[in-house]
Design an enzyme around this catalytic site. Structure first.
Site, short mmCIF file in Angstrom:
data_model
loop_
_atom_site.label_atom_id
_atom_site.label_comp_id
_atom_site.label_asym_id
_atom_site.label_seq_id
_atom_site.Cartn_x
_atom_site.Cartn_y
_atom_site.Cartn_z
N LYS A 112 11.93 -2.24 2.83
CA LYS A 112 11.11 -2.83 3.90
C LYS A 112 11.94 -3.76 4.78
O LYS A 112 11.68 -3.87 5.98
CB LYS A 112 9.93 -3.59 3.31
N LYS A 195 8.30 9.73 -0.70
CA LYS A 195 6.94 9.60 -1.25
C LYS A 195 5.91 9.61 -0.10
O LYS A 195 6.23 9.21 1.02
CB LYS A 195 6.82 8.37 -2.13
N LYS A 198 1.74 5.27 3.65
CA LYS A 198 0.91 4.90 4.80
C LYS A 198 1.79 4.70 6.02
O LYS A 198 1.34 4.81 7.14
CB LYS A 198 0.21 3.56 4.52
P1 TYM Z 1 -0.03 -0.16 -2.23
O1 TYM Z 1 -1.14 -0.70 -1.41
O2 TYM Z 1 1.23 0.21 -1.55
O3 TYM Z 1 -0.50 1.10 -3.03
C1 TYM Z 1 -1.68 1.07 -3.82
C2 TYM Z 1 -1.49 1.91 -5.08
O4 TYM Z 1 -1.19 3.27 -4.74
C3 TYM Z 1 -0.02 3.69 -5.45
N1 TYM Z 1 0.72 4.64 -4.60
C4 TYM Z 1 1.09 5.87 -4.98
N2 TYM Z 1 0.91 6.54 -6.14
C5 TYM Z 1 1.38 7.80 -6.21
N3 TYM Z 1 2.03 8.44 -5.17
C6 TYM Z 1 2.23 7.79 -4.00
N4 TYM Z 1 2.83 8.41 -3.00
C7 TYM Z 1 1.75 6.45 -3.86
N5 TYM Z 1 1.77 5.55 -2.86
C8 TYM Z 1 1.14 4.44 -3.33
C9 TYM Z 1 0.77 2.42 -5.67
O5 TYM Z 1 1.68 2.54 -6.74
C10 TYM Z 1 -0.32 1.41 -5.95
O6 TYM Z 1 -0.71 1.48 -7.31
N6 TYM Z 1 1.92 -4.22 -4.28
C11 TYM Z 1 0.85 -3.28 -4.43
C12 TYM Z 1 -0.52 -3.91 -4.41
C13 TYM Z 1 -0.67 -5.02 -5.37
C14 TYM Z 1 -0.82 -4.92 -6.79
C15 TYM Z 1 -0.93 -6.25 -7.26
C16 TYM Z 1 -0.87 -3.84 -7.65
C17 TYM Z 1 -0.69 -6.34 -5.06
N7 TYM Z 1 -0.84 -7.07 -6.22
C18 TYM Z 1 -1.06 -6.51 -8.63
C19 TYM Z 1 -1.03 -4.12 -9.02
C20 TYM Z 1 -1.12 -5.44 -9.49
C21 TYM Z 1 0.95 -2.29 -3.28
O7 TYM Z 1 1.52 -2.57 -2.25
O8 TYM Z 1 0.29 -1.15 -3.44
#
Ligand code: TYM
Length: 334
Positions: A112, A195, A198
């Protein structure tokens, strides 16, 4: 007793990776009877440029997607991170035991921040410490996420363990990452080495939970593949990243193993497989999209749900934060 916590950022619409890698598993754990807390991670969303005009609405939309995907807000706590001040407070305390060297090694930060990491904000750098705070604030034991969050989860475990060692306590249980199912890393429909995300420029690279049936079918039709027929075993898909990705998506949507899917389609080309995948994806996602739209028609109800969930999250977390501060020796009145 298991306590589950997870979250997603309110940055544009959710995609199939978010659904198969995380949300579907959240629902499974909830339905198995675990105590679940699911959060819209809006404090994380401001670590990159964001649109203040859109954020509250994006928060509601993500909450609607959680519910449409199967989160039961009367059972699981569905809340907004910024509505629970303890997240930021605990993050400060934990930042004193997060090593800079470890944070520098986080691949998501490197991605990022890009080439100009000197100009990256402190929030982006400290992002995983806020994640540790999110989890430890509830003494969560299990954290269902996709594979891309594994490194952050390892850091959360280390921070918990540093706290426990430093203060000679067992206050924080080390949180276990739950990387469940077959689709732990859904790849882009346009490049099997990236991957699904978004932030990818091309909308054709991902299936959004808000896409209609025609759009889903079109995206699958246009997905990159190769000219070979499907084999009858997973090992033979090695090196065929796009083919493997589509088979994995099919398996996850159908709740079948990849082996079973390959047995069904062995010898068939993508001319046969893609329409079957499109039908399956539409049949699984259309009810979610429909329900999301219904929910979004009543934003006041979503606000009520989020307010209630956030209150519950504050109630659960307040004693943990107080105990953390007591262990660290802070003053308190009376
Ligand atoms: P975020 O918002 O990027 O994504 C949310 C969840 O989706 C999963 N994910 C995927 N899984 C499989 N294939 C993909 N291509 C893919 N893209 C995204 C992510 O692994 C995630 O589980 N930092 C985290 C949000 C967060 C969080 C937390 C998670 C903030 N605090 C505490 C767990 C515990 C995030 O940016 O996810």
């Amino acid at each position: 007793m298991k306590r589950i916590l997870s979250g997603m950022q309110p940055t544009s619409h959710l995609h199939l990776g978010n659904y198969l890698g995380a949300l579907k598993n959240w629902v499974k754990l909830q339905d198995e009877g675990a105590e679940c807390l699911y959060m819209v991670a809006d404090l994380h969303a401001v670590t990159v440029t964001h649109d203040p005009e859109q954020m509250a609405q994006a928060t509601r939309e993500i909450a609607a997607a959680f519910i449409a995907g199967g989160v039961n807000p009367y059972n699981s706590a569905l809340f907004v991170q910024s509505a629970v001040p303890g997240h930021s407070q605990l993050m400060w305390l934990l930042s004193t035991m997060a090593q800079m060297g470890k944070l520098e090694r986080m691949t998501q930060f490197k991605d990022k921040a890009g080439k100009d990491s000197e100009r990256a904000g402190l929030g982006l750098f400290a992002y995983p410490v806020l994640m540790a705070a999110d989890i430890l604030l509830y003494k969560a034991t299990h954290v269902p996420v996709g594979e891309d969050q594994k490194q952050h989860l390892e850091l959360s475990r280390e921070i918990a363990s540093t706290f426990n060692t430093r203060y000679k306590t067992e206050h924080f249980p080390p949180p276990e990452p739950y990387i469940m199912g077959t689709a732990t890393r859904v790849m882009s429909l346009k490049d099997g080495n990236q991957k699904m995300s978004k932030s990818a420029e091309s909308d054709l690279s991902r299936i959004n939970l808000t896409d209609d049936a025609d759009t889903i079918a079109k995206k699958i039709r246009k997905a990159k593949t190769d000219a070979d027929p499907l084999p009858d075993n997973v090992k033979a898909l090695e090196g065929r990243t796009e083919a493997l990705n589509l088979v994995t998506i099919y398996a996850a949507l159908a709740d079948k193993s990849r082996e079973k899917v390959l047995k069904q389609f062995a010898g068939k080309g993508f001319g046969d497989f893609k329409p079957a995948l499109a039908d399956l994806a539409v049949s699984k996602l259309a009810p979610i999209t429909g329900r999301m739209n219904e929910l979004m028609a009543d934003p006041a109800e979503i606000d009520r749900i989020l307010a209630k969930g956030s209150e519950r999250a504050r109630t659960v977390s307040a004693p943990v934060l107080q105990e953390t501060m007591d262990i660290m020796g802070f003053w308190k009145s009376g």
